[in-house]
Write a protein that holds these residues in place. Sequence first.
Motif, PDB file in Angstrom:
ATOM      1  N   MET A   1       0.889  -1.132   0.053  1.00 24.64           N
ATOM      2  CA  MET A   1       0.002   0.017   0.059  1.00 24.64           C
ATOM      3  C   MET A   1       0.651   1.418   0.295  1.00 24.64           C
ATOM      4  O   MET A   1       1.885   1.284   0.543  1.00 24.64           O
ATOM      5  CB  MET A   1      -0.963  -0.121   1.279  1.00 24.64           C
ATOM      6  N   GLU A   2       0.496   2.238  -0.640  1.00 20.77           N
ATOM      7  CA  GLU A   2       1.051   3.554  -0.524  1.00 20.77           C
ATOM      8  C   GLU A   2       0.894   4.239   0.393  1.00 20.77           C
ATOM      9  O   GLU A   2      -0.197   4.540   0.809  1.00 20.77           O
ATOM     10  CB  GLU A   2       0.438   4.179  -1.827  1.00 20.77           C
ATOM     11  N   LYS A   3       1.986   4.770   1.211  1.00 18.94           N
ATOM     12  CA  LYS A   3       1.890   5.516   2.315  1.00 18.94           C
ATOM     13  C   LYS A   3       1.743   6.771   2.006  1.00 18.94           C
ATOM     14  O   LYS A   3       2.190   7.553   1.189  1.00 18.94           O
ATOM     15  CB  LYS A   3       3.256   5.579   3.279  1.00 18.94           C
ATOM     16  N   ILE A   4       0.680   7.536   2.456  1.00 17.34           N
ATOM     17  CA  ILE A   4       0.150   8.962   2.364  1.00 17.34           C
ATOM     18  C   ILE A   4       0.655  10.106   3.387  1.00 17.34           C
ATOM     19  O   ILE A   4       0.489  11.036   3.238  1.00 17.34           O
ATOM     20  CB  ILE A   4      -1.247   9.075   1.896  1.00 17.34           C
ATOM     21  N   LEU A   5       0.818   9.492   4.469  1.00 13.61           N
ATOM     22  CA  LEU A   5       1.073  10.319   5.665  1.00 13.61           C
ATOM     23  C   LEU A   5       1.943   9.521   6.679  1.00 13.61           C
ATOM     24  O   LEU A   5       1.544   8.356   6.959  1.00 13.61           O
ATOM     25  CB  LEU A   5      -0.105  10.939   6.378  1.00 13.61           C
ATOM     26  N   SER A   6       2.684  10.061   7.169  1.00 13.05           N
ATOM     27  CA  SER A   6       3.390   9.475   8.351  1.00 13.05           C
ATOM     28  C   SER A   6       3.651  10.447   9.827  1.00 13.05           C
ATOM     29  O   SER A   6       4.135  11.381   9.568  1.00 13.05           O
ATOM     30  CB  SER A   6       4.665   9.037   8.079  1.00 13.05           C
ATOM     31  N   ILE A   7       2.841  10.079  10.812  1.00 10.18           N
ATOM     32  CA  ILE A   7       3.079  11.028  12.222  1.00 10.18           C
ATOM     33  C   ILE A   7       3.914  10.307  12.934  1.00 10.18           C
ATOM     34  O   ILE A   7       3.675   9.199  13.320  1.00 10.18           O
ATOM     35  CB  ILE A   7       1.539  11.340  12.551  1.00 10.18           C
ATOM     36  N   GLU A   8       4.809  10.983  13.697  1.00  8.61           N
ATOM     37  CA  GLU A   8       5.618  10.487  14.532  1.00  8.61           C
ATOM     38  C   GLU A   8       5.764  11.299  15.733  1.00  8.61           C
ATOM     39  O   GLU A   8       5.980  12.657  15.843  1.00  8.61           O
ATOM     40  CB  GLU A   8       7.038  10.270  14.043  1.00  8.61           C
ATOM     41  N   HIS A   9       5.546  10.953  16.992  1.00  5.96           N
ATOM     42  CA  HIS A   9       5.936  11.634  18.182  1.00  5.96           C
ATOM     43  C   HIS A   9       4.934  12.881  18.541  1.00  5.96           C
ATOM     44  O   HIS A   9       5.411  13.662  19.087  1.00  5.96           O
ATOM     45  CB  HIS A   9       7.218  11.557  18.497  1.00  5.96           C
ATOM     46  N   LEU A  10       3.673  12.727  18.107  1.00  9.86           N
ATOM     47  CA  LEU A  10       2.874  14.039  18.084  1.00  9.86           C
ATOM     48  C   LEU A  10       2.635  14.268  19.465  1.00  9.86           C
ATOM     49  O   LEU A  10       2.322  13.215  20.352  1.00  9.86           O
ATOM     50  CB  LEU A  10       1.571  13.621  17.395  1.00  9.86           C
ATOM     51  N   ARG A  11       2.488  15.357  20.004  1.00  9.39           N
ATOM     52  CA  ARG A  11       1.956  15.735  21.368  1.00  9.39           C
ATOM     53  C   ARG A  11       1.181  16.962  21.229  1.00  9.39           C
ATOM     54  O   ARG A  11       1.375  17.979  20.463  1.00  9.39           O
ATOM     55  CB  ARG A  11       3.558  16.247  22.203  1.00  9.39           C
ATOM     56  N   LYS A  12       0.087  16.887  22.087  1.00  9.54           N
ATOM     57  CA  LYS A  12      -0.770  18.184  22.096  1.00  9.54           C
ATOM     58  C   LYS A  12      -1.088  18.356  23.675  1.00  9.54           C
ATOM     59  O   LYS A  12      -1.489  17.634  24.472  1.00  9.54           O
ATOM     60  CB  LYS A  12      -1.878  17.860  21.361  1.00  9.54           C
TER      61      LYS A  12
END
Length: 146
Positions: A1-12
């Motif tokens: 599958m084609e990767k469209i987004l990668s999120i790493e270590h998000l903090r809010k």
Amino acid sequence: MEKILSIEHLRKNYQSKNSETVAIEDFSFDLNNGEFVAIVGPSGCGKSMITERLAKLLDFPYYKANVASFSASGYAGESIEDLFVNLYLAANSDLKKLERGAFLHLEEIDKLIFSEKGTDVKSQVYNELLAVLEPGSEVSFKIRQD
């Protein structure tokens, strides 16, 4: 599958006058073309914030629905079909844009499972929703021309 987004270590964090609350910490994931993603967590943890921002970032249509008030097909009230009509309308009736990807934010889905009243109808809604999410399933709906 084609990767469209990668999120790493998000903090809010949410800041108030007297304190700071960590809503999301060390949240990482990949989003691949054609995948369904479920973000689950308690109230106030940032699920809505994540989905709204990702939809905007990716320029995907976004529709948020409270499914606790839905009824099974053939009963009065909103149905699973209505979810997809509204998602189509959120894409400005642009099927090509919708096929590229979309965010369907389902609020109160736990109420379908744990409802005391109308359990049979609510379980039908739940089953209809699960059937739509199965790989290879197709969704069809009619748009009312008023």
